[in-house]
Structures are given as structure tokens and as C-alpha cells.
Design an enzyme around this catalytic site. Structure first.
Site, PDB file in Angstrom:
ATOM      1  N   GLU A 153      38.280  51.471  19.825  1.00 23.54           N
ATOM      2  CA  GLU A 153      38.106  52.827  20.374  1.00 23.54           C
ATOM      3  C   GLU A 153      39.448  53.348  20.935  1.00 23.54           C
ATOM      4  O   GLU A 153      39.833  54.488  20.661  1.00 23.54           O
ATOM      5  CB  GLU A 153      37.042  52.747  21.461  1.00 23.54           C
ATOM      6  CG  GLU A 153      36.818  53.994  22.266  1.00 23.54           C
ATOM      7  CD  GLU A 153      35.839  53.699  23.425  1.00 23.54           C
ATOM      8  OE1 GLU A 153      34.831  52.989  23.211  1.00 23.54           O
ATOM      9  OE2 GLU A 153      36.111  54.157  24.545  1.00 23.54           O
TER      10      GLU A 153
ATOM     11  N   SER B  18      61.759  13.672  10.503  1.00 26.37           N
ATOM     12  CA  SER B  18      60.419  13.623  11.079  1.00 26.37           C
ATOM     13  C   SER B  18      60.523  13.558  12.601  1.00 26.37           C
ATOM     14  O   SER B  18      59.540  13.559  13.297  1.00 26.37           O
ATOM     15  CB  SER B  18      59.646  12.422  10.531  1.00 26.37           C
ATOM     16  OG  SER B  18      60.430  11.259  10.707  1.00 26.37           O
TER      17      SER B  18
ATOM     18  N   ALA C  28      30.318  44.481  36.817  1.00 29.69           N
ATOM     19  CA  ALA C  28      30.818  43.202  36.296  1.00 29.69           C
ATOM     20  C   ALA C  28      31.533  42.444  37.414  1.00 29.69           C
ATOM     21  O   ALA C  28      32.094  43.048  38.322  1.00 29.69           O
ATOM     22  CB  ALA C  28      31.773  43.460  35.141  1.00 29.69           C
TER      23      ALA C  28
ATOM     24  N   VAL D 171      22.822  55.142  36.667  1.00 34.22           N
ATOM     25  CA  VAL D 171      22.297  55.984  35.580  1.00 34.22           C
ATOM     26  C   VAL D 171      22.026  55.182  34.299  1.00 34.22           C
ATOM     27  O   VAL D 171      21.000  55.364  33.644  1.00 34.22           O
ATOM     28  CB  VAL D 171      23.277  57.145  35.283  1.00 34.22           C
ATOM     29  CG1 VAL D 171      22.694  58.049  34.223  1.00 34.22           C
ATOM     30  CG2 VAL D 171      23.547  57.940  36.545  1.00 34.22           C
TER      31      VAL D 171
ATOM     32  N   HIS E 222      35.248  46.273  20.174  1.00 35.68           N
ATOM     33  CA  HIS E 222      34.799  47.656  19.946  1.00 35.68           C
ATOM     34  C   HIS E 222      35.622  48.622  20.815  1.00 35.68           C
ATOM     35  O   HIS E 222      36.134  49.627  20.340  1.00 35.68           O
ATOM     36  CB  HIS E 222      33.305  47.789  20.275  1.00 35.68           C
ATOM     37  CG  HIS E 222      32.849  49.203  20.500  1.00 35.68           C
ATOM     38  ND1 HIS E 222      33.083  49.878  21.686  1.00 35.68           N
ATOM     39  CD2 HIS E 222      32.220  50.091  19.688  1.00 35.68           C
ATOM     40  CE1 HIS E 222      32.610  51.115  21.589  1.00 35.68           C
ATOM     41  NE2 HIS E 222      32.076  51.270  20.384  1.00 35.68           N
ATOM     42  N   ASN E 223      35.749  48.295  22.092  1.00 37.18           N
ATOM     43  CA  ASN E 223      36.496  49.177  22.984  1.00 37.18           C
ATOM     44  C   ASN E 223      37.971  49.229  22.605  1.00 37.18           C
ATOM     45  O   ASN E 223      38.600  50.284  22.701  1.00 37.18           O
ATOM     46  CB  ASN E 223      36.353  48.712  24.435  1.00 37.18           C
ATOM     47  CG  ASN E 223      34.995  49.035  25.010  1.00 37.18           C
ATOM     48  OD1 ASN E 223      34.024  49.164  24.272  1.00 37.18           O
ATOM     49  ND2 ASN E 223      34.917  49.171  26.308  1.00 37.18           N
TER      50      ASN E 223
ATOM     51  N   VAL F 279      24.485  45.634  36.432  1.00 37.84           N
ATOM     52  CA  VAL F 279      25.211  45.762  37.696  1.00 37.84           C
ATOM     53  C   VAL F 279      26.705  45.648  37.413  1.00 37.84           C
ATOM     54  O   VAL F 279      27.119  45.329  36.296  1.00 37.84           O
ATOM     55  CB  VAL F 279      24.761  44.682  38.712  1.00 37.84           C
ATOM     56  CG1 VAL F 279      23.276  44.819  38.989  1.00 37.84           C
ATOM     57  CG2 VAL F 279      25.083  43.278  38.231  1.00 37.84           C
TER      58      VAL F 279
ATOM     59  N   GLY G   5      19.350  47.048  38.797  1.00 36.14           N
ATOM     60  CA  GLY G   5      20.504  47.953  38.831  1.00 36.14           C
ATOM     61  C   GLY G   5      20.101  49.336  38.366  1.00 36.14           C
ATOM     62  O   GLY G   5      20.006  49.590  37.169  1.00 36.14           O
ATOM     63  N   LEU G   6      19.854  50.222  39.323  1.00 35.13           N
ATOM     64  CA  LEU G   6      19.329  51.544  38.975  1.00 35.13           C
ATOM     65  C   LEU G   6      20.385  52.635  39.038  1.00 35.13           C
ATOM     66  O   LEU G   6      20.116  53.753  39.455  1.00 35.13           O
ATOM     67  CB  LEU G   6      18.137  51.889  39.875  1.00 35.13           C
ATOM     68  CG  LEU G   6      16.917  50.982  39.687  1.00 35.13           C
ATOM     69  CD1 LEU G   6      15.781  51.415  40.597  1.00 35.13           C
ATOM     70  CD2 LEU G   6      16.462  51.007  38.235  1.00 35.13           C
TER      71      LEU G   6
ATOM     72  N   ARG H 118      66.712  29.790  14.003  1.00 33.59           N
ATOM     73  CA  ARG H 118      66.125  28.828  14.946  1.00 33.59           C
ATOM     74  C   ARG H 118      66.726  27.438  14.736  1.00 33.59           C
ATOM     75  O   ARG H 118      66.967  26.690  15.679  1.00 33.59           O
ATOM     76  CB  ARG H 118      64.596  28.791  14.789  1.00 33.59           C
ATOM     77  CG  ARG H 118      63.902  30.084  15.172  1.00 33.59           C
ATOM     78  CD  ARG H 118      62.398  30.025  14.909  1.00 33.59           C
ATOM     79  NE  ARG H 118      61.735  29.090  15.799  1.00 33.59           N
ATOM     80  CZ  ARG H 118      61.020  28.051  15.409  1.00 33.59           C
ATOM     81  NH1 ARG H 118      60.870  27.801  14.118  1.00 33.59           N
ATOM     82  NH2 ARG H 118      60.468  27.255  16.283  1.00 33.59           N
TER      83      ARG H 118
ATOM     84  N   LYS I 212      31.904  43.567  22.015  1.00 35.17           N
ATOM     85  CA  LYS I 212      31.973  44.836  22.744  1.00 35.17           C
ATOM     86  C   LYS I 212      33.422  45.122  23.164  1.00 35.17           C
ATOM     87  O   LYS I 212      33.890  46.261  23.094  1.00 35.17           O
ATOM     88  CB  LYS I 212      31.065  44.799  23.973  1.00 35.17           C
ATOM     89  CG  LYS I 212      31.212  45.990  24.926  1.00 35.17           C
ATOM     90  CD  LYS I 212      30.739  47.267  24.287  1.00 35.17           C
ATOM     91  CE  LYS I 212      30.946  48.549  25.061  1.00 35.17           C
ATOM     92  NZ  LYS I 212      31.211  48.560  26.461  1.00 35.17           N
TER      93      LYS I 212
ATOM     94  N   GLY J 210      21.185  52.043  33.973  1.00 36.14           N
ATOM     95  CA  GLY J 210      19.973  51.250  34.159  1.00 36.14           C
ATOM     96  C   GLY J 210      18.730  52.116  34.069  1.00 36.14           C
ATOM     97  O   GLY J 210      17.772  51.793  33.362  1.00 36.14           O
TER      98      GLY J 210
ATOM     99  N   SER K 132      26.826  50.045  24.350  1.00 31.93           N
ATOM    100  CA  SER K 132      27.753  51.161  24.199  1.00 31.93           C
ATOM    101  C   SER K 132      27.003  52.441  23.881  1.00 31.93           C
ATOM    102  O   SER K 132      25.937  52.415  23.283  1.00 31.93           O
ATOM    103  CB  SER K 132      28.773  50.876  23.102  1.00 31.93           C
ATOM    104  OG  SER K 132      29.657  51.982  22.988  1.00 31.93           O
TER     105      SER K 132
HETATM  106  C1  LIG Z   1      21.484  50.397  43.047  1.00 28.36           C
HETATM  107  O1  LIG Z   1      21.464  51.766  42.660  1.00 28.36           O
HETATM  108  C2  LIG Z   1      22.678  52.461  42.791  1.00 28.36           C
HETATM  109  C3  LIG Z   1      22.504  53.863  42.284  1.00 28.36           C
HETATM  110  O2  LIG Z   1      21.823  54.628  43.212  1.00 28.36           O
HETATM  111  C4  LIG Z   1      23.754  51.811  42.005  1.00 28.36           C
HETATM  112  O3  LIG Z   1      24.993  52.468  42.203  1.00 28.36           O
HETATM  113  C5  LIG Z   1      23.867  50.369  42.365  1.00 28.36           C
HETATM  114  O4  LIG Z   1      24.801  49.767  41.490  1.00 28.36           O
HETATM  115  C6  LIG Z   1      22.546  49.665  42.254  1.00 28.36           C
HETATM  116  N1  LIG Z   1      22.793  48.296  42.669  1.00 28.36           N
HETATM  117  C7  LIG Z   1      22.081  47.217  42.406  1.00 28.36           C
HETATM  118  C8  LIG Z   1      22.749  45.952  42.610  1.00 28.36           C
HETATM  119  O5  LIG Z   1      20.953  47.238  42.045  1.00 28.36           O
END
Ligand SMILES: *[C@@H]1O[C@H](CO)[C@@H](O)[C@H](O)[C@H]1NC(C)=O
Ligand SMILES: *[C@@H]1O[C@H](CO)[C@@H](O)[C@H](O)[C@H]1NC(C)=O
Ligand SMILES: *[C@@H]1O[C@H](CO)[C@@H](O)[C@H](O)[C@H]1NC(C)=O
Length: 485
Positions: A193, A481, A79, A15, A189-190, A77, A12-13, A449, A186, A17, A131
Site C-alpha cells: 500500500e 578451504s 496492539a 469504531v 499488504h500495508n 484492542v 474492544g468497542l 572483496r 497484513k 470493533g 483491512s
Molecule cells: C473501549 O472503548 C473505547 C471506545 O469508546 C475504545 O477507545 C477502547 O479502546 C476500548 N477499550 C477496550 C480495551 O475495550
């Protein structure tokens, strides 16, 4: 096939990731990166990750082959279904004892389910809260991992290396507990927040509409508070937001539509609190306040019909009242965190998670959105007494709330009298007054009641014996009872 040299794989790349990968690389770990859109992998290696040790993979199989055993693969990735899909794709390429980590915003029941599913097959699973946003992922997030306990030794070093650090150098990452506990923590936490943000928004409303302060004065006040016991990320950014000018030189925030969005974690915190029977009133009111704000058109219509106090203006000592507001924020925060830890305790007891409360406070001290000086004091409270029943009963916080209360009551009552909505501030104060009462009016509820539904009640000093009274006739009390309370 070259020898496997990868320490950890990351799928999952987006930002988050990318930034977490670069953070791990900074700390000397070899990360193997994969994205479903394979061109993303090459782009990342050629750009953001240029000059690093990061390796790319063009398939799940290649990713797994590049990892040292026991393999560790982290998912960042969306949820939901995507997490289950990647787990299924990974399994044929993993061996028993390998670990899958879900670093997304999963709802904890899903994490409970996945943890059990994978453990039954002989794999390890961790659901970790992450977070701190994109900046945190790059330079030090707060990490809240929970799941298969045997997984912790495999990831402890890398997680604690990349996590945020306190001023004393402690990592804001520790083992939370079993199953979905990492994602549960988490979630809370939110929720907290949401509460902190609502408290600050109510303070802003009072400053603006009762004290008629200018944006510059409000910004200066928050900047000042950021140097006090309120020192925190959210107070800091509130100061910056209030000071921010639009291109025409006027405060940008004043132009923003007053209808709040939400993604669900606050609501989940409130729902879980209701399920557990724990009065997490401040967070719940913060969720409802967002709901009310979202009814913008209805509010605009109602504002032309429904009246409140006229010519609202505060007539007392403004400087003293500003200090009252500061104390009210602090006291409400203490109560909100006390409620949050009550919820964590109840959830931990119910799910047998064996939660580490001091560790949780430590994880929230840095890196995350609710990070603050205040969490150091909470961490200390649990360090001194790991089985502390309620944060309000810790001597430091008992003293702190006693000191703040007269101020808090002045703010809450002034806002009520003059018609400024302060649901978070007032509900938390009412919770406090209920919690400190040996006797609340539930005796009357029980009588009612029993009157209409023969639900029975217990007499003081005779708990365990359920009695019914014939309230209309002269039948008197009948111990029973057969009635079910
Ligand atoms: C692949 O990269 C995109 C960002 O360019 C991202 O939005 C996406 O979630 C990623 N998906 C997976 C499953 O790797
Ligand atoms: C708030 O306080 C922190 C130190 O605790 C400091 O780093 C930060 O710059 C302050 N922010 C503002 C807006 O004053
Ligand atoms: C309550 O008491 C009255 C008067 O003794 C009697 O008539 C009535 O049946 C009683 N009701 C019940 C539900 O026991």
C-alpha cells in the site's frame, strides 16, 4: 445462569470493533460485546446495536460464560501490551480448546510468540489481519487469519460470511498459514500500500510539475485510469482527492503540508525484507520517500541552495506522455507486487508457514486498501501455477510488462533529466533490469572483496570452489578451504 448462546465474543468497542460486531450480527451470528470501560457496553447496546441480537458483558467472566464452547473471543484492542493483558485476563475463564483471536495491528513476531505460548497451554490462537478501515469492518473487510491450524474450521464460516466478496462472490478471506503469518501478510499488504501510494504520488508530481496540468485535468485523468487496468481503490480516491475543493474553491490538497506520517508497517516490511535478503526495493523507497518528505524544514533550506535543471517544462507530445505515465504506473505495480510475493515466499520458507499465495491474492482482491482489478490477474496467475516462482514469470505479466516497458523507460528518464524525484518508479525499473540480467557486475564486487579482504571468490563454472588471488604480486590463484567467504 442462563444457557450460553453467544457464537463469538468481541473485546474492544472502538469504531472497528463496533462495526465488526454489527457486520457479524447482520450475518446471523450472536455476538457478545465487552469493553474495559463498561459504560461503553451499555451505550453501544442502547445506541448503535439497538434492535440487534448483540449481547453485552460487564466483565471478562460474564463474557466467557455467555459463549458456546469451544469459546471464540476476538480482541480488537491497541496492539502491544493490551493484547497480552487481555490474554492473561481471559485464560482463567477459558477451557482447553477455546480460541483467542487478535484482530489488531500486532507485529508478527508478537503473534508468533503468543501463538506458541497459548498452544503450549492447550489453547488455540489466531492473529488476523483486518483491512478496509471502518467502512470495511462494517460491510466487508479483507480478513487474513493465521495461527493454530485447528482454529480455522471454528471461524471459517463466520469469517468468510462477514468478509468482502469479489464480483464472482468469493470471500476475500482464506486461511493464510501457521503462527504469525496472518499478521505478516497484513504487514506486507500495508507495505505494498505504501508503494502503490508513492507510485501515484510520483505520477501526480510529474503531471503537475512537468506537464503543468490543472487539478481538474489530473482528477479527470485518474477517473479515466480507474476504468482501465489501473481500476483500484487507491486510483479512485486519488481522483476524488484531486477534485476536492476547499471552501474558497481552490484544490484542498494543494494546501496540505507535504510531510508524510507513518505508523510503521511499511518500515517493518522493509526491515523484514533486509533480514530475509530479498530486494523489496519499491516499498523500501516508498518508506524512505516519506522520511525525506518529513524533513520539511531541511528541504526548504536546501531548496534555496541546491540547484537542479532550470525552467523545467516537458516539450514532447503531452497526450502521448500521459499514456506513458499510465503504463509506467502499471509496470511499477507489477514489479512491486512481484517483490512483495518474493518476500512472502522467503518469509514462509524461513518460518515454515506453508503460505497459500493464491489465497493471499484473493484476500487482497476486495475489502482492503490495495483492492484492485489487478489482483484478479495475480490471483489467476497463482491459480494456474500455485508454485509460481515469480509473478514476472507468469505469461500474462511477462507480456504486460514487455508492453509497458518502453513507456516506463520514457517516464523514468524524462523525470530524471528534468529533475523530478521518482524513487519508487526508478528503483523498481532498476530492479527489473537486474532481475532480467544473467550477468550483473557482482563479479567486480567479488574481486574487490578478495583484493582488500581476501574474502575469496568462485570462478564461473566452478561453483563451490573458493579461490584467492594475490592481486598485487604474481602469486596467482590459490584454491582455498581456509578462507571464509
Ligand atoms: C473501549 O472503548 C473505547 C471506545 O469508546 C475504545 O477507545 C477502547 O479502546 C476500548 N477499550 C477496550 C480495551 O475495550
Ligand atoms: C472507479 O471504478 C469503480 C468500478 O471499478 C467504480 O465503482 C467507482 O465509482 C470509480 N470511481 C471513480 C472516482 O470514478
Ligand atoms: C603476493 O605475491 C608477492 C610476490 O610474489 C609476495 O611477495 C607476497 O608475499 C604475496 N602476498 C601474499 C599475501 O601472499
Amino acid at each position: 445462569m442462563a444457557e450460553a448462546t453467544g457464537d463469538i465474543g468481541l473485546i474492544g468497542l472502538a469504531v472497528m470493533g463496533q462495526n465488526l460486531i454489527l457486520n457479524m450480527d447482520d450475518h446471523g451470528y450472536t455476538v457478545v460485546a465487552y469493553n474495559r470501560t463498561v459504560s461503553k457496553v451499555d451505550d453501544f447496546l442502547a445506541q448503535e446495536a439497538k434492535g440487534t441480537k448483540v449481547q453485552g458483558a460487564h466483565s471478562i467472566e460474564e463474557l466467557c460464560k455467555k459463549l458456546k464452547a469451544p469459546r471464540k473471543v476476538m480482541l480488537l484492542v491497541k496492539a502491544g501490551q493490551a493484547v497480552d493483558d487481555f490474554i492473561e485476563q481471559l485464560l482463567p475463564h477459558l477451557e482447553k480448546g477455546d480460541l483467542i483471536i487478535d484482530g489488531g495491528n500486532s507485529h508478527y513476531p508478537d503473534t508468533n510468540r503468543r501463538c506458541k505460548y497459548l498452544q503450549d497451554k492447550g489453547f488455540l490462537f489466531v492473529g488476523t489481519g483486518v483491512s478496509g478501515g471502518e467502512e470495511g469492518a462494517r460491510y466487508g473487510p479483507s480478513l487474513m487469519p493465521g495461527g493454530t491450524p485447528e482454529a480455522w474450521p471454528l471461524i471459517k464460516d463466520i469469517f468468510q460470511a462477514v468478509a468482502a466478496k469479489t464480483e464472482e462472490g468469493e470471500p476475500c478471506c482464506d486461511w493464510v498459514g501457521e503462527g504469525g503469518s496472518g499478521h505478516y501478510v497484513k504487514m506486507v499488504h500495508n507495505g505494498i500500500e505504501y508503494g502503490d501510494m508513492q507510485i501515484l504520488a510520483e505520477a501526480y508530481d510529474i503531471m503537475k510539475n512537468l506537464l503543468k496540468m490543472s487539478y481538474d485535468d489530473m482528477a479527470a485523468t485518474f477517473t479515466e485510469w480507474n476504468k482501465s487496468e489501473l481500476d483500484s481503490f487507491l486510483v479512485e480516491i486519488t481522483a476524488l482527492v484531486l477534485a476536492f475543493k476547499d471552501e474558497d474553491g481552490s484544490p484542498l490538497v494543494e494546501k496540505i503540508r507535504d510531510a508524510a506520517g507513518q505508523k510503521g508497517t511499511g518500515k517493518w516490511t522493509a526491515i523484514s525484507a533486509l533480514d530475509l535478503g530479498i530486494p523489496v526495493t519499491l516499498v523500501s523507497e516508498a518508506v524512505f520517500a516519506r522520511c525525506l518528505s518529513a524533513l520539511k524544514d531541511e528541504r526548504v533550506a536546501a531548496s534555496k541552495i541546491l540547484r537542479g535543471p532550470e525552467n523545467v517544462q516537458f516539450s514532447g507530445d503531452k497526450k502521448a506522455f500521459l499514456d506513458d505515465i499510465k503504463q509506467a504506473i502499471y509496470a511499477a505495480k507489477i514489479i512491486s507486487y512481484a517483490q512483495g510475493f518474493m518476500e512472502l515466499r522467503a518469509a514462509g520458507d524461513e518460518s515454515k508457514w506453508n503460505l497459500n499465495f493464491g489465497g493471499i491474492a484473493l484476500m487482497w482482491r476486495g475489502g482492503c486498501i490495495i483492492r484492485s482489478a489487478f489482483l484478479r490477474d495475480i490471483n489467476n496467475a497463482f491459480k494456474t501455477k500455485p508454485d509460481l516462482k515469480n509473478l514476472l514469470l507468469d505469461p500474462f505479466f511477462t507480456k504486460a510488462i514487455h508492453r509497458a516497458l518502453p513507456h516506463y523507460r520514457r517516464v523514468a528518464s524524462q523525470a530524471m533529466l528534468l529533475g523530478v524525484p521518482v524513487p519508487a518508479l526508478t528503483s523498481a525499473l532498476s530492479f527489473y533490469d537486474g532481475y532480467r540480467s544473467a550477468r550483473v557486475p557482482a563479479n567486480l564486487l567479488q574481486a574487490q572483496r578478495d583484493f582488500f579482504g581476501a574474502h575469496t571468490y568462485e570462478l564461473e563454472g566452478k561453483t563451490g570452489t573458493w579461490v584467492h588471488t594475490n592481486w598485487t604480486g604474481r602469486g596467482g590463484r590459490v584454491a582455498s578451504s581456509t578462507y571464509n567467504a
